[in-house]
Design an enzyme around this catalytic site. Structure first.
Site, PDB file in Angstrom:
ATOM      1  N   SER A  91     -12.161 -14.829   4.846  1.00  0.00           N
ATOM      2  CA  SER A  91     -11.620 -13.835   4.115  1.00  0.00           C
ATOM      3  C   SER A  91     -10.668 -14.346   2.755  1.00  0.00           C
ATOM      4  CB  SER A  91     -10.896 -12.734   4.816  1.00  0.00           C
ATOM      5  OG  SER A  91     -10.219 -11.553   3.923  1.00  0.00           O
ATOM      6  N   HIS A  95      -5.008 -14.062  -6.640  1.00  0.00           N
ATOM      7  CA  HIS A  95      -4.176 -13.128  -7.838  1.00  0.00           C
ATOM      8  C   HIS A  95      -3.902 -14.323  -8.831  1.00  0.00           C
ATOM      9  CE1 HIS A  95      -3.736  -9.458  -5.516  1.00  0.00           C
ATOM     10  NE2 HIS A  95      -3.369 -10.456  -4.231  1.00  0.00           N
ATOM     11  N   HIS A 105     -11.542 -10.739  -4.766  1.00  0.00           N
ATOM     12  CA  HIS A 105     -11.491 -10.608  -3.105  1.00  0.00           C
ATOM     13  C   HIS A 105     -13.192 -10.925  -2.560  1.00  0.00           C
ATOM     14  CE1 HIS A 105     -12.638  -7.819   0.327  1.00  0.00           C
ATOM     15  NE2 HIS A 105     -11.566  -8.686   1.042  1.00  0.00           N
ATOM     16  N   ASN A 107     -15.095 -11.574   1.501  1.00  0.00           N
ATOM     17  CA  ASN A 107     -15.049 -11.821   2.699  1.00  0.00           C
ATOM     18  C   ASN A 107     -16.673 -11.741   3.423  1.00  0.00           C
ATOM     19  OD1 ASN A 107     -15.380  -9.471   4.799  1.00  0.00           O
ATOM     20  ND2 ASN A 107     -13.725  -8.925   3.552  1.00  0.00           N
ATOM     21  N   VAL A 108     -16.704 -12.780   4.457  1.00  0.00           N
ATOM     22  CA  VAL A 108     -18.180 -12.489   5.317  1.00  0.00           C
ATOM     23  C   VAL A 108     -17.577 -12.657   6.781  1.00  0.00           C
ATOM     24  CG1 VAL A 108     -19.702 -13.410   3.477  1.00  0.00           C
ATOM     25  CG2 VAL A 108     -18.345 -14.934   4.622  1.00  0.00           C
ATOM     26  N   HIS A 144     -21.953  -8.567 -11.539  1.00  0.00           N
ATOM     27  CA  HIS A 144     -22.924  -7.857 -10.633  1.00  0.00           C
ATOM     28  C   HIS A 144     -24.318  -8.423 -10.601  1.00  0.00           C
ATOM     29  CE1 HIS A 144     -21.072  -4.100  -9.371  1.00  0.00           C
ATOM     30  NE2 HIS A 144     -19.961  -4.434 -10.033  1.00  0.00           N
ATOM     31  N   HIS A 174      -5.973   8.841  -3.033  1.00  0.00           N
ATOM     32  CA  HIS A 174      -4.703   9.262  -3.109  1.00  0.00           C
ATOM     33  C   HIS A 174      -4.425   9.239  -4.621  1.00  0.00           C
ATOM     34  CE1 HIS A 174      -3.670   5.252  -1.952  1.00  0.00           C
ATOM     35  NE2 HIS A 174      -2.561   5.532  -2.777  1.00  0.00           N
ATOM     36  N   ARG A 259      -2.539 -13.115  13.097  1.00  0.00           N
ATOM     37  CA  ARG A 259      -1.197 -13.634  12.764  1.00  0.00           C
ATOM     38  C   ARG A 259      -0.971 -12.813  11.477  1.00  0.00           C
ATOM     39  NH1 ARG A 259      -0.402 -18.087   8.779  1.00  0.00           N
ATOM     40  NH2 ARG A 259       1.852 -19.125   9.238  1.00  0.00           N
TER      41      ARG A 259
END
Length: 301
Positions: A91, A95, A105, A107-108, A144, A174, A259
């Site tokens: 992951s 920034h 970002h 992740n796999v 994309h 929100h 962690r």
């Protein structure tokens, strides 16, 4: 079902991504912490701070296991109750310092839950998504297009499904807005069988650098001032809100005793909130809201 092959791939992917991002940054190196989880497993966390391009970025590998999942994890999947589990993945969150370089970002991951005398329950998940502060249509199209190419060998509908899933998932209810311009997201995926599902996960993992690195190269030398920097810090607040309220990986990590420093390395190093702020009409800041935070067909834009 070769779990060791998945782990070998993930460890190599972490190495490849860190080497490429370090080279692209040119000013700092990743610091590595290895860690052990009391309940079983561990990982290696790599963080780059105060680079020439990357203000802070983390690329984590983790492999955790245990005799049973927490109640919060089995509430939605009662068939997992009383089973052992094993989860492994890479992951990352990057920034950049320059507001014209988007946050990214990816992740796999692989999850398997077993119980003697019963078939294992397993799936792959992952994806990557882009969070610009100042939108660039060419960047979005490129991002994309790479995502679509990674999905196509697995079927003509995979990209559209995973894109829609990403748009729906990285949505701040929100705030009534998306986190960025999306990309790919998938979870609980096993419909192609182990070998082909694993192949899809690998293509997604391998595509991240192809999608992101050209964007860094194009944008990293753009001039910016205090106005752009303050807007970037304000928009980073949305990233924090999403990760702490909605992100499944963050919640799973915290609930399974992972962690904390590694789980929360996705947070930006600097961020600000401002009460009831709205961009001035017809500004680049307003364009982000009006154009780039609305899901659309970027491949054919």
């Amino acid at each position: 079902m070769d779990k060791s092959a998945v782990k070998t791939y993930l460890l190599a992917l972490q190495d490849i991504i860190c080497a490429a991002l370090q080279e692209e940054d040119g000013g700092a190196t990743f610091h590595e912490d290895t860690w052990q989880r009391e309940g079983g497993g561990g990982g290696r966390s790599r963080v780059l701070k105060n680079g020439a391009v990357i203000e802070q970025g983390g690329v984590n590998f983790s492999h955790v296991f245990g005799d049973q999942l927490p109640a919060s994890a089995t509430a939605a999947r009662p068939e997992l109750a009383g089973r052992s589990f094993e989860a492994m993945g890479v992951s990352l969150v990057i920034h950049p310092h320059n507001p014209y370089v988007p946050t990214s970002h990816a992740n796999v991951r692989f999850f398997i839950s077993e119980k003697p005398g019963e078939d294992p329950i397993w799936w792959f998940g992952g994806g990557f998504d882009l969070t610009p502060y100042y939108g660039d249509k060419a960047d979005c199209k490129h991002w994309h297009q790479v995502a679509k190419a990674a999905c196509e060998p697995s079927g003509p509908d995979i990209y559209s499904r995973f894109k829609q899933w990403c748009d729906n998932y990285f949505y701040l209810k929100h705030r009534n807005e998306t986190r960025g311009v999306g990309g790919l997201f998938f979870d609980d995926f096993n419909e192609l069988g182990f070998d082909d599902s694993f192949a899809l996960m690998r293509r997604v993992g391998d595509a991240y650098l192809d999608a992101y690195r050209p964007i860094i190269t194009r944008q990293k030398n753009k001039t910016f001032g205090e106005r752009e920097r303050q807007f970037q810090l304000y928009r980073r607040g949305r990233y924090v809100e999403f990760n702490l309220v909605y992100d499944r990986g963050t919640l799973f990590g915290l609930q399974t005793g992972g962690r904390t420093e590694s789980i929360l390395m996705s947070m930006p190093p600097l961020v600000r909130w401002e009460y009831d702020w709205h961009p001035e009409p017809n500004t680049p800041e307003a364009e982000l809201y009006d154009t780039f935070l609305t899901p659309q067909d970027w491949v054919n834009h």
